[in-house]
Design a protein around this motif. Sequence first.
Motif, short mmCIF file in Angstrom:
data_model
loop_
_atom_site.label_atom_id
_atom_site.label_comp_id
_atom_site.label_asym_id
_atom_site.label_seq_id
_atom_site.Cartn_x
_atom_site.Cartn_y
_atom_site.Cartn_z
N ARG A 11 40.64 41.69 41.90
CA ARG A 11 41.16 42.08 40.39
C ARG A 11 42.06 43.57 41.10
O ARG A 11 41.00 44.23 42.38
N GLY A 12 42.61 43.48 40.81
CA GLY A 12 43.42 44.52 40.89
C GLY A 12 44.43 44.54 40.02
O GLY A 12 44.46 43.93 39.33
N SER A 13 45.47 45.84 39.54
CA SER A 13 46.46 46.37 38.84
C SER A 13 47.44 45.74 39.21
O SER A 13 48.33 46.18 40.53
N PRO B 195 38.80 49.33 37.79
CA PRO B 195 40.34 50.44 37.19
C PRO B 195 40.32 51.89 37.03
O PRO B 195 39.45 52.27 36.25
N ALA B 196 41.44 52.63 37.03
CA ALA B 196 40.62 53.78 37.20
C ALA B 196 42.42 54.30 36.97
O ALA B 196 43.70 53.87 37.70
N THR B 197 42.58 55.68 35.19
CA THR B 197 43.83 55.67 35.75
C THR B 197 44.84 56.40 36.79
O THR B 197 44.25 57.36 37.27
N PHE C 47 40.38 52.28 46.97
CA PHE C 47 40.27 51.73 45.54
C PHE C 47 38.97 51.22 45.29
O PHE C 47 38.76 50.75 45.86
N ARG D 153 51.20 44.60 39.55
CA ARG D 153 52.31 46.01 39.56
C ARG D 153 53.42 45.70 40.04
O ARG D 153 54.68 45.96 39.31
N GLY E 255 46.44 47.49 33.11
CA GLY E 255 46.30 48.81 31.72
C GLY E 255 47.93 49.62 31.16
O GLY E 255 48.16 49.53 32.81
N LEU E 256 47.93 49.79 30.42
CA LEU E 256 49.50 50.49 30.16
C LEU E 256 49.23 51.93 29.44
O LEU E 256 47.62 51.33 28.51
N THR E 257 49.25 52.79 29.76
CA THR E 257 49.78 53.77 28.15
C THR E 257 51.43 53.17 27.84
O THR E 257 51.66 52.62 28.46
N ALA F 128 44.69 56.45 39.68
CA ALA F 128 43.36 55.98 40.50
C ALA F 128 42.65 57.24 41.16
O ALA F 128 42.97 57.74 42.33
N TYR G 186 39.53 58.15 39.73
CA TYR G 186 38.37 57.72 39.80
C TYR G 186 37.98 59.71 38.84
O TYR G 186 37.21 60.11 39.60
N GLN H 266 57.61 50.83 30.67
CA GLN H 266 57.61 50.27 31.98
C GLN H 266 57.36 48.83 32.01
O GLN H 266 57.41 48.12 30.90
#
Length: 529
Positions: free
Chosen positions: A338-340, A110-112, A106, A342, A478-480, A114, A116, A423
């Motif tokens: 920072r981390g997403s 962030p990255a969609t 990681f 969950r 982040g969310l789609t 994970a 990268y 989600q």
Amino acid sequence: MSNRDVRIALDYHEETKHSSVSIRLKPHFLDWSNRPYPFKVYTNLPRIPLPQDFPKPGEDTLAALACRAKPSQKTKPMDISRLAELLFFSAGITREIRYPSGPIYFRSAPATGALYPTELYVVNGEIPGLEAGVYHFDPGEFSLTQLRSGDHRAALAEATAGNNGVLRGSVSIVLSSLGWRNAWKYQARSYRHWFWDSGVIAANLLATACSEGFSPSVIIGFNDSQVNQLVGLDGRAEAAVAIVTLGGEVGSGVAAPIREVAPLKPNVKPLSKYVVEYPEIQKLHDASSLGSGEEVAEWLSAAKQPLPRDAPAGAGRPHPLPASAESSSPLWEVILKRGSTRRFARAPVNVVQLATILDRARSALPADFLPDAESSLLDIYLIVNAVDGLPSGSYFHRWRERSLDKLKDGQLRRVAGHLCLEQELGADASIVFFLMSDLNSVLSRYGNRGYRASQFEAGVMAGRIYLAAYALGLGATGLTFYDDDVTEFFSPHAKEKSCVLVVAVGVPAYKARPGKILVGRIKHTMSAN
Ligand SMILES: Cc1cc2nc3c(=O)[nH]c(=O)nc-3n(C[C@H](O)[C@H](O)[C@H](O)COP(=O)(O)O)c2cc1C
């Protein structure tokens, strides 16, 4: 294909929308045995280890995000240690988690998924510790691979119609997207991710550069084939997406005269056993490319025209926002933390935290596609699930007035979860930010390139929301989203707008351990996977 043929961006956007029907009719199964390698490895070029004892960005995160230079603040000279700091805090490895399918490294941004897909290239004049050249950054070995030697800033400046920051600054960073890494999971929709994933990295890079007193700025308008050729990309499998200039001309002076840019043919470790191509991605990428100096200059001059003002006021009473918080923790601490998130606890945040996040999301963005740093291609709509001092409901952010227009009253957790592709994170968050844009007017102003600019700006804004939330002790992800359902939900106010990206913010339901500075711990093998 022409940048002005905006049907291509509109068709792509339409075809890659998510809906509750599309995700059920078109399920996608991942071929784990073909998972792309997350690092780009050159097999025949020398690597230069980066120093591992680089400085840390110590400015308060909220100040670094606002990037207001203090009169007393002097630009620090650029050298290899500071370059290592900028690269690490934008794209370095902060956590290693071992899964049955293999480790995931990681990163600081962030990255969609994970995955990268963003690679970073350095184009620099001579700085202490590093000769002038063009380099690729490898976060795995924490090294640079030299692609070219000599000062190539003038060539990069030529590709940007003479950008002064490129010409006079000691370092520019080119961000690319290695498309297959993300398309492996997200298929044709992954073209949007090229810009989201590079935008969030740019948010970290801008904040880190500001923390060190540089004056960074973003470039989206460039001659694609010239930039790709300079950093050795084919423009198909991998292509340049944006350039961030760092300012601070200390040390290397004005660029040396332009030199010939011969094609590069580097050998690169294969990403995976096979690659699936998505022609709709290549079509829009080609149709949003700028092919000559004149085209770049014309595009930049259109971008300098003022943007339309805010949408008309909403039906409800405006809610003025309180002054935002001004002090938090040093940027390096926040980036490592920072981390997403969950899982969110359904706990409230307060209205000062909300106001602070909105202010930092809308911090000045010095960028060639905006007439001034205060402008934006995006509007922020919100669903407020739990904010002390603000009734639950949906809102429109009136940023000039620093107020919110109430659109709908009531508890909207269920609808928030639905809009975020069903989600739970959207339902459980305290606030869900919907970054929306009037795509038709963006495209009529910028052509297809406007599609890239608005998606990229949304990535930067999302990255800033993440950092502001963590600076305030909150969590974010982040969310789609279901495209048309978001527009419909915020209509009639948002009837002309498309959702570009979503970020949920709230109180994490668990205590996460902070990340670490993990440098130089990966030794790449040369075979696929
Ligand atoms: C633009 C963007 C969109 C994302 N969308 C989702 C999403 O829809 N669902 C989700 O669970 N996580 C989403 N994420 C979070 C990523 O999965 C996460 O960034 C990645 O796993 C890396 O982990 P980290 O953020 O903790 O470093 C998104 C992240 C970004 C930057």
